[in-house]
Design an enzyme around this catalytic site. Structure first.
Site, PDB file in Angstrom:
ATOM      1  N   CYS A   1       0.832  -1.195   0.000  1.00  0.00           N
ATOM      2  CA  CYS A   1       0.000   0.000   0.000  1.00  0.00           C
ATOM      3  C   CYS A   1       0.878   1.262   0.000  1.00  0.00           C
ATOM      4  CB  CYS A   1      -0.991  -0.028   1.158  1.00  0.00           C
ATOM      5  SG  CYS A   1      -2.404   1.058   0.896  1.00  0.00           S
ATOM      6  N   HIS A   2       0.952   2.027   1.088  1.00  0.00           N
ATOM      7  CA  HIS A   2       1.812   3.216   1.152  1.00  0.00           C
ATOM      8  C   HIS A   2       3.263   2.890   1.543  1.00  0.00           C
ATOM      9  CE1 HIS A   2      -1.862   5.646   0.935  1.00  0.00           C
ATOM     10  NE2 HIS A   2      -1.078   6.683   0.693  1.00  0.00           N
TER      11      HIS A   2
END
Length: 184
Positions: free
Chosen positions: A109-110
């Site tokens: 994800c991030h």
């Protein structure tokens, strides 16, 4: 043969990312450390505390990260945690060192924000969470719309809903790069 992984995170981490990857690694018999700045306890964005339970190993500090100690590093999401973590030079040097040593560097994800700041995505194929797509492109990666992308020892996952595929990729890549026949 025992394998060692470290999950690097910070305050406001994506709870799903840490919980799933941590217990999935343990399920396969891996030794798992969780690293935070100064080994400080932190809480995820939905309230999961680190350390998670009384059986967990103590948190380790970013200062204790050493490439020779790990086969895999997992960089978790939750926009707050990776943004804070990527400001720490020790983490960036560790991630770059893991890549240089041909060890598995996996961002979820991030989490690839940390990979960007460590300079390990340039010239690599990667996927990206929609909010990170421009950053990954600007870091010099070839961004492909996909759930999970493996490019050599670098793994990216676009969203925590794809963690099953992400962890299968981590285990398969670790087997390829470290000869681990135990995890599959």
């Amino acid at each position: 043969m025992s394998r060692n992984a470290v999950i690097i995170t910070g305050p406001g981490f994506q709870d799903h990312d840490v919980v799933f990857t941590y217990y999935r690694l343990l399920e396969e018999g891996w030794n798992v450390d969780v690293a935070t700045k100064n080994a400080d306890p932190v809480t995820g964005k939905y309230g999961v505390p680190l350390p998670m339970d009384k059986t967990a190993r103590p948190l380790i500090s970013f200062e204790d990260l050493a490439v020779e100690d790990y086969d895999v590093v997992i960089l978790t999401g939750g926009h707050e945690a990776p943004d804070r973590v990527r400001q720490d030079r020790k983490v960036l040097d560790f991630v770059a060192g893991m890549d240089k040593a041909g060890k598995v560097v996996a961002g979820l994800c991030h989490g690839p924000w940390i990979m960007i700041s460590a300079g390990v995505l340039k010239g690599r194929k990667a996927c990206a969470y929609i909010g990170l797509r421009d950053d990954v492109i600007n870091a010099g990666a070839d961004v492909v719309d996909s759930d999970v992308i493996v490019d050599g020892n670098i793994i990216t996952c676009s969203y925590y809903g794809y963690m099953g595929a992400f962890m299968r990729a981590v285990f398969e890549t670790a087997e390829k790069f470290t000869g681990d026949k135990q995890a599959a």
